[in-house]
Design a protein around this motif. Structure first.
Motif, PDB file in Angstrom:
ATOM      1  N   SER A   1       0.825  -1.206   0.000  1.00  0.00           N
ATOM      2  CA  SER A   1       0.000   0.000   0.000  1.00  0.00           C
ATOM      3  C   SER A   1       0.858   1.255   0.000  1.00  0.00           C
ATOM      4  O   SER A   1       0.542   2.229  -0.667  1.00  0.00           O
ATOM      5  CB  SER A   1      -0.942  -0.014   1.208  1.00  0.00           C
ATOM      6  N   ALA A   2       1.968   1.224   0.742  1.00  0.00           N
ATOM      7  CA  ALA A   2       2.853   2.386   0.760  1.00  0.00           C
ATOM      8  C   ALA A   2       3.523   2.589  -0.594  1.00  0.00           C
ATOM      9  O   ALA A   2       3.872   3.694  -0.960  1.00  0.00           O
ATOM     10  CB  ALA A   2       3.909   2.237   1.852  1.00  0.00           C
ATOM     11  N   ALA A   3       3.708   1.502  -1.347  1.00  0.00           N
ATOM     12  CA  ALA A   3       4.334   1.607  -2.665  1.00  0.00           C
ATOM     13  C   ALA A   3       3.325   1.994  -3.730  1.00  0.00           C
ATOM     14  O   ALA A   3       3.675   2.083  -4.894  1.00  0.00           O
ATOM     15  CB  ALA A   3       5.006   0.285  -3.023  1.00  0.00           C
ATOM     16  N   GLY A   4       2.069   2.223  -3.356  1.00  0.00           N
ATOM     17  CA  GLY A   4       1.059   2.637  -4.298  1.00  0.00           C
ATOM     18  C   GLY A   4       0.371   1.471  -4.974  1.00  0.00           C
ATOM     19  O   GLY A   4       0.601   0.304  -4.653  1.00  0.00           O
ATOM     20  N   ALA A   5      -0.500   1.842  -5.948  1.00  0.00           N
ATOM     21  CA  ALA A   5      -1.290   0.815  -6.634  1.00  0.00           C
ATOM     22  C   ALA A   5      -0.412  -0.233  -7.297  1.00  0.00           C
ATOM     23  O   ALA A   5      -0.743  -1.425  -7.312  1.00  0.00           O
ATOM     24  CB  ALA A   5      -2.192   1.488  -7.661  1.00  0.00           C
TER      25      ALA A   5
ATOM     26  N   GLY B   1       2.538  -1.237  -6.363  1.00  0.00           N
ATOM     27  CA  GLY B   1       3.064  -2.132  -5.333  1.00  0.00           C
ATOM     28  C   GLY B   1       2.048  -3.169  -4.896  1.00  0.00           C
ATOM     29  O   GLY B   1       2.380  -4.337  -4.671  1.00  0.00           O
TER      30      GLY B   1
ATOM     31  N   GLY C   1       4.497  14.948   0.361  1.00  0.00           N
ATOM     32  CA  GLY C   1       3.440  14.254   1.084  1.00  0.00           C
ATOM     33  C   GLY C   1       3.060  12.966   0.415  1.00  0.00           C
ATOM     34  O   GLY C   1       2.762  12.934  -0.769  1.00  0.00           O
ATOM     35  N   GLY C   2       3.061  11.878   1.179  1.00  0.00           N
ATOM     36  CA  GLY C   2       2.616  10.585   0.668  1.00  0.00           C
ATOM     37  C   GLY C   2       3.672   9.815  -0.042  1.00  0.00           C
ATOM     38  O   GLY C   2       3.574   8.629  -0.226  1.00  0.00           O
ATOM     39  N   GLY C   3       4.756  10.462  -0.557  1.00  0.00           N
ATOM     40  CA  GLY C   3       5.757   9.758  -1.347  1.00  0.00           C
ATOM     41  C   GLY C   3       6.680   8.983  -0.511  1.00  0.00           C
ATOM     42  O   GLY C   3       7.493   8.242  -0.916  1.00  0.00           O
TER      43      GLY C   3
END
Lengths: 147, 135
Positions: free
Chosen positions: B6-10, B12, B133-135
Motif C-alpha cells: 500500500s505504501a508503494a502505491g497501486a 506495489g 506528502g505521501g511519497g
C-alpha cells in the motif's frame, strides 16, 4: 512445434490502417496499448499507452517499472516484427533513463532498431507524454530465439 | 520501515509486494512479490517491465532505508539483465545499497523465482530529493 506468440501474430497482420488496440496480452491491455505505426524493414514502431493510476506510486507518479514496461513493449515489438515464426525474441538487457516524472495518461513510445546480427537485435526507444515532453529513453538487446 | 504494497502505491499492491527483511547494517532489504496475471505478456511470462519494477522496488526500498528522515529518492537510471524467463509465480528480491551520498544513491538488486533460481539482476542510480506528502 512452437506455438505462434499472439503478439507476433498481431504484428504480422497490422497494415498501418490506423491505431490498433493490443489485446493479445494482459499487460498491454491494462496499459491501454495501441499500435500506431510499424515499419518492419526499418525496425521502427510507434505505440501509444494510456496507463491509469493503477500503475502509479504513492505520490501519484507512474512507477519506473511502468515506464520500463512501455519502453520494453515498444523495443520488443520492433524486434518481434522483424522475425518470422518459429523465430521469436527475448529481452536480454534493458537500460532505462528517466528524464522527468511521468503522470497517468497518454504516452507515445517510439522504438527503432539500431542494428542486428544473426543472434541479436540492438534497439533504442523514447517515451513522450501527451505534450510531447520527453519522459524517458531506453536501449535494449533482444536475443533471437530459434523456436 | 513500514513500506508494504500500500505504501508503494497501486503498482506495489498489484505486484503483491511484501517487505520481508530490512538489514540496516548490511544496507540490504529482502522483498517478496506475487504479481497478478495482468503483468503477463504474449508468451505467457511476466513482462520485462514488471521484472524491472520488482528490481526497482527492491532498490528504492534499500535506498529509503539508508537516507536521512525527510528525504526520499527517485529512480534516475535503471539497468536490467534478464537471466531467464520469469514464469508466473512468487518472486524474491534482494536490494543492496552500494554507496549512499548526499545527492545520489547507487543500488543493486537480484530477483529469484520461487525455486531460488536467478531471474534478473539490476542496478540503478537514485537522486536524493525532499520528501513530498505521501511519497
Amino acid at each position: 512445434m512452437s506455438v505462434l506468440n499472439p503478439d507476433q501474430e498481431l504484428l504480422q497482420r497490422f497494415g498501418n490502417e490506423g491505431p490498433m488496440p493490443i489485446d493479445t496480452n494482459p499487460l498491454a491491455a491494462a496499459l491501454g496499448a495501441e499500435l500506431l505505426q510499424l515499419d518492419r524493414a526499418a525496425g521502427r514502431i510507434e505505440m501509444r499507452f494510456t496507463p491509469t493510476s493503477d500503475f502509479g506510486q504513492a505520490d501519484g507518479s507512474l512507477h519506473a517499472g511502468t515506464i520500463a514496461s512501455m519502453l520494453d513493449f515498444a523495443m520488443g515489438f520492433s524486434a518481434l516484427a522483424a522475425v518470422q515464426h518459429p523465430q521469436s525474441i527475448a529481452t536480454a538487457t534493458f537500460n532505462l533513463a528517466c528524464h522527468a516524472p511521468a503522470r497517468p495518461g497518454p504516452h507515445v513510445a517510439l522504438a527503432w532498431a539500431e542494428g542486428r546480427n544473426p543472434t541479436q537485435f540492438f534497439t533504442s526507444a523514447t517515451l513522450r507524454d501527451e505534450n510531447s515532453a520527453l519522459v524517458a529513453t531506453a536501449t535494449a538487446t533482444q536475443v533471437i530465439l530459434r523456436g | 520501515m513500514s513500506l508494504d504494497g500500500s505504501a508503494a502505491g497501486a503498482m506495489g499492491i498489484a505486484l503483491g509486494t511484501r517487505v520481508v527483511r530490512v538489514d540496516a547494517e548490511r544496507r540490504e532489504v529482502e522483498i517478496e512479490f506475487m504479481p497478478g496475471s495482468q503483468f503477463l505478456q504474449g508468451a505467457g511470462v511476466v513482462q520485462g517491465g514488471a521484472v524491472a519494477a520488482m528490481l526497482d522496488v527492491a532498490m528504492v526500498c534499500a535506498a529509503l532505508a539508508v537516507i536521512p528522515d525527510g528525504k526520499s529518492v527517485v529512480t534516475s537510471t535503471l539497468n536490467v539483465s534478464y537471466l531467464r524467463a520469469a514464469r508466473h509465480g512468487r518472486f524474491r528480491a534482494i536490494g543492496t545499497v552500494e554507496r549512499s551520498g548526499r545527492t545520489l544513491v547507487f543500488a543493486r538488486a537480484r530477483l529469484e523465482d520461487a525455486h531460488g533460481e536467478p531471474v534478473a539482476s539490476g542496478s540503478s542510480s537514485l537522486p536524493v530529493v525532499e520528501r513530498k506528502g505521501g511519497g
